[in-house]
Design a protein around this motif. Structure first.
Motif, PDB file in Angstrom:
ATOM      1  N   THR A   1       0.824  -1.200   0.000  1.00 34.32           N
ATOM      2  CA  THR A   1       0.000   0.000   0.000  1.00 34.32           C
ATOM      3  C   THR A   1       0.862   1.255   0.000  1.00 34.32           C
ATOM      4  OG1 THR A   1      -1.566  -1.233   1.353  1.00 34.32           O
ATOM      5  CG2 THR A   1      -1.967   1.110   1.123  1.00 34.32           C
TER       6      THR A   1
ATOM      7  N   ASP B   1     -13.302   3.152  -5.212  1.00 36.56           N
ATOM      8  CA  ASP B   1     -12.069   3.399  -4.467  1.00 36.56           C
ATOM      9  C   ASP B   1     -10.994   3.993  -5.379  1.00 36.56           C
ATOM     10  OD1 ASP B   1     -13.097   2.492  -2.059  1.00 36.56           O
ATOM     11  OD2 ASP B   1     -12.406   0.429  -2.347  1.00 36.56           O
TER      12      ASP B   1
ATOM     13  N   ARG C   1     -11.691   7.600  -6.156  1.00 41.72           N
ATOM     14  CA  ARG C   1     -11.365   8.441  -5.015  1.00 41.72           C
ATOM     15  C   ARG C   1      -9.855   8.722  -4.939  1.00 41.72           C
ATOM     16  NH1 ARG C   1     -13.740   7.404   0.986  1.00 41.72           N
ATOM     17  NH2 ARG C   1     -12.307   8.746   2.112  1.00 41.72           N
TER      18      ARG C   1
ATOM     19  N   GLU D   1      -9.007  -0.680  -1.434  1.00 44.01           N
ATOM     20  CA  GLU D   1      -9.851  -0.300  -0.296  1.00 44.01           C
ATOM     21  C   GLU D   1      -8.991   0.305   0.826  1.00 44.01           C
ATOM     22  OE1 GLU D   1     -12.167  -3.498   1.343  1.00 44.01           O
ATOM     23  OE2 GLU D   1     -13.483  -2.087   2.377  1.00 44.01           O
ATOM     24  N   GLU D   2      -7.872  -0.334   1.072  1.00 43.24           N
ATOM     25  CA  GLU D   2      -6.943   0.148   2.114  1.00 43.24           C
ATOM     26  C   GLU D   2      -6.379   1.512   1.720  1.00 43.24           C
ATOM     27  OE1 GLU D   2      -6.799  -1.553   4.818  1.00 43.24           O
ATOM     28  OE2 GLU D   2      -5.406  -0.114   5.737  1.00 43.24           O
TER      29      GLU D   2
ATOM     30  N   LYS E   1      -8.586   4.788   1.919  1.00 45.32           N
ATOM     31  CA  LYS E   1      -8.787   5.408   3.235  1.00 45.32           C
ATOM     32  C   LYS E   1      -7.885   6.618   3.425  1.00 45.32           C
ATOM     33  CE  LYS E   1      -9.938   0.991   5.416  1.00 45.32           C
ATOM     34  NZ  LYS E   1      -9.336  -0.146   6.135  1.00 45.32           N
ATOM     35  N   GLU E   2      -6.825   6.683   2.647  1.00 39.65           N
ATOM     36  CA  GLU E   2      -5.851   7.766   2.808  1.00 39.65           C
ATOM     37  C   GLU E   2      -6.150   8.944   1.888  1.00 39.65           C
ATOM     38  OE1 GLU E   2      -1.967   6.731   3.734  1.00 39.65           O
ATOM     39  OE2 GLU E   2      -2.327   4.572   3.850  1.00 39.65           O
TER      40      GLU E   2
END
Ligand SMILES: [Zn+2]
Length: 288
Positions: free
Chosen positions: A11, A99, A102, A282-283, A286-287
């Motif tokens: 990630t 995701d 985003r 997905e991980e 979040k950032e």
């Protein structure tokens, strides 16, 4: 310049490359569809989505159905009506596309994809920045073809679908959509043979070239998502060559399967992430 980050997690590697990028070019293949829940090779999915077709024709997967020569035009249109309705129009947006949107949306971007299911567009990506050189299920074309027009098919598909009973394997002959120019049947704009109308898609490559030219001397990230080896000339090889030839270019190849970087094996301009794309995005989302 891209700095080397060999010891970070997947990630973090991806985030670092994205954050350093002035522009991002996404290449997406069937592995991305599969990661979003639509596997073209999965017999179970085919049986659920297209009931009766295995028993009636012996077809096992969506891939097989796409290449199947239906005995009549009416049967061809019955299958393709269901195919387009299920895959292009009635299907929800895969979360991983949301995701990805985003993560990417605030950077200049371009998307090159062999997927014909319209998921990028549904997730919010700009249609002008999406090139689908294998076609797009949202369009019909003339079967001859007498011209290079693409005909949006949403209304035609809904009408055809309404005319089909659940056990009908044929549409009525009078319901077959016709080319407004020459009267020949319209067919899906999907690359299957030499009749494929590709000119409108080829024209979109100019937008990709413009993006690259507008970022001279700046960082471009090539993000390859679930690209297999069936049609390497569309994404895989061009991405590798661009990485080799252009300075300030970095390639990240993300795939669930073991993969290799044939041309870039000893290069510090590319990395492979062997991972399930959905959880990874997905991980990362979040950032952002
Ligand atoms: Zn025509």
């Amino acid at each position: 310049m891209y700095s080397e980050k060999s010891l970070l997690s997947e990630t973090a590697t991806l985030k670092n490359a994205i954050d350093q990028a002035d522009a991002i070019i996404i290449g997406a293949g069937s592995g991305l569809s599969a990661a979003a829940g639509l596997s073209y090779d999965n017999p179970t999915i085919f049986k659920i989505w297209f009931p009766g077709y295995h028993e009636h024709y012996g077809i096992r997967t969506i891939n097989e159905a796409e290449l199947y020569q239906f005995p009549t035009l009416e049967e061809h249109h019955a299958y393709w009506t269901r195919h387009i309705a299920s895959i292009r129009y009635n299907r929800a947006i895969g979360k991983l596309y949301l995701d990805l949107y985003r993560i990417i949306k605030n950077k200049p971007y371009f998307i090159l994809t062999t997927n014909t299911d319209g998921q990028f567009q549904k997730a919010g990506f700009d249609l002008k920045k999406i090139c689908t050189p294998q076609g797009d299920l949202a369009f019909f074309q003339c079967s001859k073809p007498c011209n290079d027009e693409l005909y949006p098919n949403n209304q035609m598909i809904q009408k055809l679908l309404a005319s089909l009973g659940p056990h009908d394997f044929s549409v009525k002959p009078e319901h077959i959509p016709r080319c407004p120019n020459c009267g020949n049947p319209l067919i899906p704009n999907i690359r299957r043979d030499n009749a494929f109308v590709e000119k409108p898609w080829m024209a979109k490559y100019q937008n990709l070239i413009d993006l690259i030219n507008a970022h001279q001397g700046k960082n471009i990230l090539l993000l390859e998502l679930g690209v297999g080896i069936n049609t390497p000339g569309i994404i895989r090889y061009p991405f590798e060559h661009l990485t080799l030839q252009r300075n300030n270019t970095y390639l990240i190849r993300i795939n669930l399967k073991t993969d290799n970087l044939s041309l870039l094996a000893n290069s510090n301009k590319a990395a492979i992430i062997q991972a399930d794309i959905g959880p990874l995005l997905e991980e990362l989302a979040k950032e952002y």
